[in-house]
Design an enzyme around this catalytic site. Structure first.
Site, PDB file in Angstrom:
ATOM      1  N   TRP A  99      25.154  29.947 -11.761  1.00  0.00           N
ATOM      2  CA  TRP A  99      24.897  31.273 -12.350  1.00  0.00           C
ATOM      3  C   TRP A  99      26.214  32.009 -12.618  1.00  0.00           C
ATOM      4  O   TRP A  99      27.051  32.124 -11.735  1.00  0.00           O
ATOM      5  CB  TRP A  99      24.058  32.125 -11.420  1.00  0.00           C
ATOM      6  CG  TRP A  99      22.658  31.714 -11.080  1.00  0.00           C
ATOM      7  CD1 TRP A  99      21.912  32.220 -10.050  1.00  0.00           C
ATOM      8  CD2 TRP A  99      21.793  30.773 -11.739  1.00  0.00           C
ATOM      9  NE1 TRP A  99      20.660  31.653 -10.028  1.00  0.00           N
ATOM     10  CE2 TRP A  99      20.558  30.756 -11.052  1.00  0.00           C
ATOM     11  CE3 TRP A  99      21.941  29.922 -12.841  1.00  0.00           C
ATOM     12  CZ2 TRP A  99      19.487  29.939 -11.432  1.00  0.00           C
ATOM     13  CZ3 TRP A  99      20.884  29.100 -13.218  1.00  0.00           C
ATOM     14  CH2 TRP A  99      19.678  29.122 -12.531  1.00  0.00           C
ATOM     15  N   ASN A 215      18.078  31.340 -18.077  1.00  0.00           N
ATOM     16  CA  ASN A 215      17.382  30.333 -17.279  1.00  0.00           C
ATOM     17  C   ASN A 215      15.865  30.457 -17.449  1.00  0.00           C
ATOM     18  O   ASN A 215      15.277  31.473 -17.112  1.00  0.00           O
ATOM     19  CB  ASN A 215      17.747  30.508 -15.794  1.00  0.00           C
ATOM     20  CG  ASN A 215      16.952  29.579 -14.902  1.00  0.00           C
ATOM     21  OD1 ASN A 215      16.843  28.384 -15.160  1.00  0.00           O
ATOM     22  ND2 ASN A 215      16.352  30.136 -13.854  1.00  0.00           N
ATOM     23  N   GLU A 216      15.256  29.425 -18.011  1.00  0.00           N
ATOM     24  CA  GLU A 216      13.796  29.285 -18.149  1.00  0.00           C
ATOM     25  C   GLU A 216      13.114  30.466 -18.868  1.00  0.00           C
ATOM     26  O   GLU A 216      12.223  31.107 -18.309  1.00  0.00           O
ATOM     27  CB  GLU A 216      13.155  29.060 -16.770  1.00  0.00           C
ATOM     28  CG  GLU A 216      13.642  27.789 -16.098  1.00  0.00           C
ATOM     29  CD  GLU A 216      12.852  27.420 -14.846  1.00  0.00           C
ATOM     30  OE1 GLU A 216      12.210  28.299 -14.255  1.00  0.00           O
ATOM     31  OE2 GLU A 216      12.866  26.233 -14.477  1.00  0.00           O
ATOM     32  N   TYR A 296       9.666  19.375 -13.311  1.00  0.00           N
ATOM     33  CA  TYR A 296       9.070  19.783 -12.035  1.00  0.00           C
ATOM     34  C   TYR A 296       7.591  19.411 -11.960  1.00  0.00           C
ATOM     35  O   TYR A 296       6.727  20.283 -12.032  1.00  0.00           O
ATOM     36  CB  TYR A 296       9.230  21.292 -11.825  1.00  0.00           C
ATOM     37  CG  TYR A 296      10.641  21.693 -11.504  1.00  0.00           C
ATOM     38  CD1 TYR A 296      11.241  21.305 -10.302  1.00  0.00           C
ATOM     39  CD2 TYR A 296      11.387  22.450 -12.399  1.00  0.00           C
ATOM     40  CE1 TYR A 296      12.537  21.660 -10.010  1.00  0.00           C
ATOM     41  CE2 TYR A 296      12.691  22.813 -12.106  1.00  0.00           C
ATOM     42  CZ  TYR A 296      13.260  22.417 -10.913  1.00  0.00           C
ATOM     43  OH  TYR A 296      14.555  22.766 -10.612  1.00  0.00           O
ATOM     44  N   GLU A 336      17.555  20.552 -15.090  1.00  0.00           N
ATOM     45  CA  GLU A 336      17.031  20.693 -13.727  1.00  0.00           C
ATOM     46  C   GLU A 336      15.973  19.628 -13.518  1.00  0.00           C
ATOM     47  O   GLU A 336      15.124  19.429 -14.381  1.00  0.00           O
ATOM     48  CB  GLU A 336      16.350  22.052 -13.489  1.00  0.00           C
ATOM     49  CG  GLU A 336      17.260  23.248 -13.391  1.00  0.00           C
ATOM     50  CD  GLU A 336      16.497  24.520 -12.979  1.00  0.00           C
ATOM     51  OE1 GLU A 336      15.424  24.400 -12.325  1.00  0.00           O
ATOM     52  OE2 GLU A 336      16.955  25.622 -13.315  1.00  0.00           O
ATOM     53  N   TRP A 378      18.422  19.372  -9.225  1.00  0.00           N
ATOM     54  CA  TRP A 378      18.242  20.673  -8.566  1.00  0.00           C
ATOM     55  C   TRP A 378      17.833  20.366  -7.139  1.00  0.00           C
ATOM     56  O   TRP A 378      16.782  19.812  -6.926  1.00  0.00           O
ATOM     57  CB  TRP A 378      17.148  21.500  -9.253  1.00  0.00           C
ATOM     58  CG  TRP A 378      16.974  22.833  -8.596  1.00  0.00           C
ATOM     59  CD1 TRP A 378      16.232  23.124  -7.475  1.00  0.00           C
ATOM     60  CD2 TRP A 378      17.584  24.069  -8.994  1.00  0.00           C
ATOM     61  NE1 TRP A 378      16.335  24.447  -7.157  1.00  0.00           N
ATOM     62  CE2 TRP A 378      17.165  25.059  -8.071  1.00  0.00           C
ATOM     63  CE3 TRP A 378      18.447  24.440 -10.025  1.00  0.00           C
ATOM     64  CZ2 TRP A 378      17.572  26.400  -8.167  1.00  0.00           C
ATOM     65  CZ3 TRP A 378      18.852  25.766 -10.118  1.00  0.00           C
ATOM     66  CH2 TRP A 378      18.415  26.728  -9.204  1.00  0.00           C
TER      67      TRP A 378
END
Length: 434
Positions: A99, A215-216, A296, A336, A378
């Site tokens: 980050w 992010n996302e 994920y 990720e 991740w």
């Protein structure tokens, strides 16, 4: 270590001397090892669907440690930054995603719109300087869609507090002109920052592999995707107007939008097409250099077993690599991926199997010069950081089989490039036993 100190008075001076020698070796040994690399640290570029470095294709095995700047801001935790970057380098990992934001929270980089904490900025300077010394490049993310470290929620709150916000909805981050202006100020400040350690402006520093817009990103108030698309177009053009050296990605999870036929066949479930993001459409924007995808299966499926999840992961990855080759003509990076240890009947060996599936798809893609450009696990930690862990984090050297899997992937990808191209840690790691 502390348990060893026991009642042996002699141990302290010996330990002190050993620590001193170790420190000198770590400091100057690294400098010597990386001196050649310092002089030849070029920018990663793109040629069609491949990353290029020093004239040849560059495939990435890397990791996420989102916490680097936060830890560099406190003297007590600062040594973990060097420890993590050095450990990553010794595993042959070449890119770390982290980050480059902390909005309005503890150790905030941006305490309020356009106001920056110089102490925390110096912590980010330190992260970049350390990465360079260890031959690791950074993928720096500029804001969070989620609430951790402030994110778009904090920007909306700021506008609301100043009485200029159009809406209290989190999604106004994407359409409110005042908030867009806040974010552009942030982008410009970060990109033009002159590193107090190296003297190099961020936009001119090849240590930075690429920028990630957010992010996302999700904009659920507009499932058509138009709002998010407009925001990406504006912000990506703005980044490139300031920094023409670096690659840029959006930070997408990889879900297909409602207008894409693949949304019916490739998304995990129907909900994934209603998030306001669209992998193909968002990634096609001309200023976006490469596409990003997350993996994920635990978050996406709750009933399926590991076999079904792994089968989906292969299909998911191959679908996006095909998009990179055929539709986008750009590299695709899996920025990720993780397998949760909260799964029923979880065993560490399942995580090894999951990692290996991902590594194999990347390696096969790279061997065929296809668009699968790399993957970032991740997430990695050093010891003693349990409070920063989630159900995906690992200290890789604590499990030999996992460590071997990761280093083997580093060397497999490096060999495609040619072992004569290797320097520093990667050369040491991959030439052992050859």
């Amino acid at each position: 270590m502390e348990r060893m100190v026991g009642g042996n008075g002699l141990f302290y001076p010996i330990l002190g001397f050993a620590s001193c020698v170790t420190f000198i070796y770590l400091s100057f040994g690294d400098l010597m090892l990386n001196n050649e690399k310092e002089q030849k640290f070029g920018f990663v570029e793109r040629n069609g669907s491949q990353f290029m470095l020093d004239g040849s294709a560059f495939y990435i095995n890397g990791w996420n440690s989102y916490w680097l700047m936060d830890h560099a801001a406190d003297e007590y935790t600062k040594p973990r930054v060097r420890a993590m970057l050095q450990a990553g380098a010794k595993m042959g990992l070449t890119v770390c995603r982290t980050w480059a934001f902390n909005d309005g929270a503890y150790n905030a980089l941006q305490s309020s719109p356009g106001r920056f904490n110089e102490h925390v900025f110096k912590a980010l300077d330190h992260v970049i300087a350390e990465a360079r010394q260890h031959g690791v490049r950074l993928l720096l993310s500029l804001v969070n869609n989620l609430q951790a470290y402030g994110g778009k929620t904090q920007y909306v709150k700021w506008a609301w507090e100043e009485g200029i916000g159009l809406s209290a909805s989190n999604d106004s981050f994407f359409f409110d002109p005042s908030i867009r202006s806040y974010f552009k100020t942030y982008i410009k400040t970060v990109l033009t920052r002159r590193n107090t350690i190296t003297g190099i402006e961020y936009r001119n520093d090849p240590t930075i592999f690429a920028w990630e817009l957010i992010n996302e990103p999700r904009c659920m108030s507009d499932a058509s995707g138009d709002t998010l698309q407009d925001w990406i177009e504006e912000m990506s053009a703005f980044v490139k107007s300031i920094d023409k050296n670096h690659l840029l990605t959006v930070g997408l999870e990889g879900f297909y939008g409602p207008k894409t036929p693949k949304s019916l066949t490739m998304n995990p479930e129907e909900w994934a097409s209603r998030l306001g993001a669209d992998f193909i459409r968002n990634s096609k924007i001309s200023y976006v250099d490469f596409a990003s995808v997350h993996i994920y299966p635990d978050h996406w499926f709750h009933e399926e077993g590991l076999d079904e999840k792994i089968k989906f992961v292969r299909k998911w990855m191959l679908s996006h690599i095909e998009d990179g080759d055929r539709e986008l003509k750009k590299p695709v990076m899996f920025t990720e991926f993780g397998l949760s240890n909260l799964n029923k009947d979880y065993q560490p060996s399942q995580r090894d199997r999951f990692y290996k599936t991902i590594f194999d798809v990347i390696y096969k893609s790279a061997k065929k010069n296809r668009a699968g450009a790399g993957a970032l696990v991740w997430q990695l930690f050093v010891g003693g950081m349990e409070e920063y862990n989630d159900d995906f984090g690992i200290v890789p050297w604590e499990r030999r089989s996992t460590y071997s899997l990761i280093t083997e992937q580093s060397c497999n990808l490096a060999r495609i490039r040619g072992l004569n191209q290797l320097k520093g840690y990667l050369k040491e790691l991959c030439l052992e036993g050859h």
